[in-house]
Design a protein around this motif. Structure first.
Motif, PDB file in Angstrom:
ATOM      1  N   UNK A 294       0.772  -0.966  -0.042  1.00 54.46           N
ATOM      2  CA  UNK A 294      -0.071  -0.020  -0.124  1.00 54.46           C
ATOM      3  C   UNK A 294       0.986   1.290   0.334  1.00 54.46           C
ATOM      4  N   UNK A 295       0.504   2.022  -1.406  1.00 53.97           N
ATOM      5  CA  UNK A 295       0.979   3.437  -0.986  1.00 53.97           C
ATOM      6  C   UNK A 295      -0.054   4.343  -0.708  1.00 53.97           C
ATOM      7  N   UNK A 296       0.280   5.021   0.276  1.00 56.28           N
ATOM      8  CA  UNK A 296      -0.911   6.181   0.690  1.00 56.28           C
ATOM      9  C   UNK A 296      -0.007   7.643   1.495  1.00 56.28           C
ATOM     10  N   UNK A 297      -1.039   9.002   1.006  1.00 50.50           N
ATOM     11  CA  UNK A 297      -1.132  10.009   1.461  1.00 50.50           C
ATOM     12  C   UNK A 297      -2.475  10.405   1.398  1.00 50.50           C
ATOM     13  N   UNK A 298      -2.621  10.679   2.931  1.00 50.42           N
ATOM     14  CA  UNK A 298      -4.086  11.355   3.221  1.00 50.42           C
ATOM     15  C   UNK A 298      -4.221  12.430   2.335  1.00 50.42           C
ATOM     16  N   UNK A 299      -5.435  12.198   1.768  1.00 42.66           N
ATOM     17  CA  UNK A 299      -5.521  13.139   0.987  1.00 42.66           C
ATOM     18  C   UNK A 299      -5.496  13.932  -0.214  1.00 42.66           C
ATOM     19  N   UNK A 300      -4.489  12.908  -0.653  1.00 46.64           N
ATOM     20  CA  UNK A 300      -3.597  12.890  -2.351  1.00 46.64           C
ATOM     21  C   UNK A 300      -3.743  11.771  -2.464  1.00 46.64           C
ATOM     22  N   UNK A 301      -3.360  10.668  -2.747  1.00 47.43           N
ATOM     23  CA  UNK A 301      -3.903   9.635  -3.629  1.00 47.43           C
ATOM     24  C   UNK A 301      -3.669   7.842  -2.419  1.00 47.43           C
ATOM     25  N   UNK A 302      -3.856   6.677  -2.823  1.00 48.04           N
ATOM     26  CA  UNK A 302      -4.065   6.232  -2.333  1.00 48.04           C
ATOM     27  C   UNK A 302      -3.992   5.380  -3.843  1.00 48.04           C
ATOM     28  N   UNK A 303      -2.776   4.323  -3.537  1.00 53.25           N
ATOM     29  CA  UNK A 303      -2.510   2.819  -3.892  1.00 53.25           C
ATOM     30  C   UNK A 303      -2.198   1.837  -3.846  1.00 53.25           C
ATOM     31  N   UNK A 304      -2.664   0.801  -3.956  1.00 51.25           N
ATOM     32  CA  UNK A 304      -2.496  -0.499  -3.967  1.00 51.25           C
ATOM     33  C   UNK A 304      -1.710  -1.856  -4.746  1.00 51.25           C
TER      34      UNK A 304
ATOM     35  N   UNK B  74      -1.947  -6.397  -9.866  1.00 47.77           N
ATOM     36  CA  UNK B  74      -2.526  -5.748  -9.651  1.00 47.77           C
ATOM     37  C   UNK B  74      -2.904  -4.576  -8.863  1.00 47.77           C
ATOM     38  N   UNK B  75      -3.207  -3.864 -10.209  1.00 48.56           N
ATOM     39  CA  UNK B  75      -2.508  -2.398  -9.828  1.00 48.56           C
ATOM     40  C   UNK B  75      -4.538  -1.286  -9.440  1.00 48.56           C
ATOM     41  N   UNK B  76      -4.823  -0.641  -7.597  1.00 47.38           N
ATOM     42  CA  UNK B  76      -5.542   0.095  -8.442  1.00 47.38           C
ATOM     43  C   UNK B  76      -5.241   1.180  -7.514  1.00 47.38           C
ATOM     44  N   UNK B  77      -6.309   1.839  -7.653  1.00 45.26           N
ATOM     45  CA  UNK B  77      -6.091   3.183  -6.818  1.00 45.26           C
ATOM     46  C   UNK B  77      -6.828   4.442  -6.792  1.00 45.26           C
ATOM     47  N   UNK B  78      -6.570   5.914  -6.693  1.00 45.94           N
ATOM     48  CA  UNK B  78      -6.927   6.846  -6.757  1.00 45.94           C
ATOM     49  C   UNK B  78      -6.416   8.240  -6.404  1.00 45.94           C
ATOM     50  N   UNK B  79      -6.163   9.059  -7.566  1.00 44.92           N
ATOM     51  CA  UNK B  79      -5.423  10.119  -6.844  1.00 44.92           C
ATOM     52  C   UNK B  79      -6.473  11.473  -6.960  1.00 44.92           C
ATOM     53  N   UNK B  80      -5.893  11.989  -6.680  1.00 45.44           N
ATOM     54  CA  UNK B  80      -7.300  13.491  -5.855  1.00 45.44           C
ATOM     55  C   UNK B  80      -7.420  13.881  -7.582  1.00 45.44           C
ATOM     56  N   UNK B  81      -9.131  14.243  -7.702  1.00 45.01           N
ATOM     57  CA  UNK B  81      -9.515  14.438  -8.661  1.00 45.01           C
ATOM     58  C   UNK B  81      -9.832  13.820  -9.809  1.00 45.01           C
ATOM     59  N   UNK B  82      -9.283  12.620  -9.686  1.00 42.11           N
ATOM     60  CA  UNK B  82     -10.280  11.165 -10.540  1.00 42.11           C
ATOM     61  C   UNK B  82     -10.908  10.342 -10.230  1.00 42.11           C
ATOM     62  N   UNK B  83     -10.541   9.905 -11.038  1.00 46.04           N
ATOM     63  CA  UNK B  83     -11.951   7.986 -10.517  1.00 46.04           C
ATOM     64  C   UNK B  83     -10.877   7.245  -9.853  1.00 46.04           C
ATOM     65  N   UNK B  84     -11.370   6.366  -9.191  1.00 46.58           N
ATOM     66  CA  UNK B  84     -11.270   5.273  -9.301  1.00 46.58           C
ATOM     67  C   UNK B  84     -10.211   4.134 -10.215  1.00 46.58           C
ATOM     68  N   UNK B  85      -9.722   3.193 -10.326  1.00 47.30           N
ATOM     69  CA  UNK B  85      -9.124   3.112 -11.436  1.00 47.30           C
ATOM     70  C   UNK B  85      -8.384   1.534 -10.908  1.00 47.30           C
TER      71      UNK B  85
END
Length: 207
Positions: A36-46, A116-127
């Motif tokens: 997990x790569x997570x930066x609160x309020x900005x992005x989460x990538x798993x 398998x990579x999933x995540x969301x960056x602020x301003x973008x939808x989950x992918x």
């Protein structure tokens, strides 16, 4: 062997992976295959990994190292979109493959690392994406809201029957667990414990 599944929904996404690694019925171990790569309020990538453990660990290690560089090298923290994230991941896969593959040629083990990579960056939808050992990748969508890697044949039918983009996160999680139960009953190379990540749309963190 391993089994990993990612499910993309309108409400967010569910990711799950087993932790079994083995070289025979009398020689097996457990390793977490979720990063997990997570930066609160900005992005989460798993990331969920399958394939050669040495290869996948090398790729994850390279991604973490590049995250710490300040020389302008593209990394997971500077990527503007999830597509850019996938370019960073695929570059890391190819760099490790170029380094290791020549030394593995002719041996019993070849380079094999897929994610398998999933995540969301602020301003973008989950992918949700799936990479291959060659570094190329595909993206999940409305028609195919889930992606699998590893020993997927036993767990696919239940997800095929149940999961739709409008499925709730709780129902998708239950479905993923049944999918793993089916797989573990049919294949000893997939085993407990399981790692699970549930991310709600716009939460930008694992809940």
């Amino acid at each position: 062997m391993t089994y990993c599944v990612g499910i993309l929904l309108r409400d967010g996404f569910v990711l799950a992976s087993d932790s079994r690694t083995n070289a025979g019925v009398d020689n097996f171990a457990s390793f977490c295959k979720m990063t997990v790569f997570e930066r609160s309020g900005d992005r989460v990538i798993v990331l969920l990994s399958s394939g050669s453990l040495a290869g996948t660990q090398a790729v994850v290690g390279l991604l973490k190292r590049r995250n710490d560089l300040s020389d302008g090298t593209p990394n997971l923290w500077t990527a503007h979109t999830m597509f850019d994230v996938m370019l960073v991941v695929s570059d890391a896969v190819r760099d490790v493959e170029r380094r290791d593959a020549p030394f593995l040629e002719g041996g019993a083990v070849s380079f094999n690392a897929s994610f398998i990579v999933a995540g969301q960056i602020k301003g973008e939808s989950t992918r949700l994406f799936r990479t291959y050992s060659e570094g190329n990748f595909i993206e999940a969508g409305e028609d195919t809201p889930f992606l699998q890697t590893g020993e997927d044949k036993y767990g696919k039918p239940i997800i095929d029957r149940v999961v739709k983009p409008q499925t709730s996160l709780d129902e998708a999680l239950k479905c993923a667990l049944v999918s793993f139960d089916s797989t573990m009953r049919s294949n000893l190379s997939v085993g407990l414990p399981l790692d699970i990540a549930l991310v709600r749309t716009d939460a930008l963190s694992v809940s």
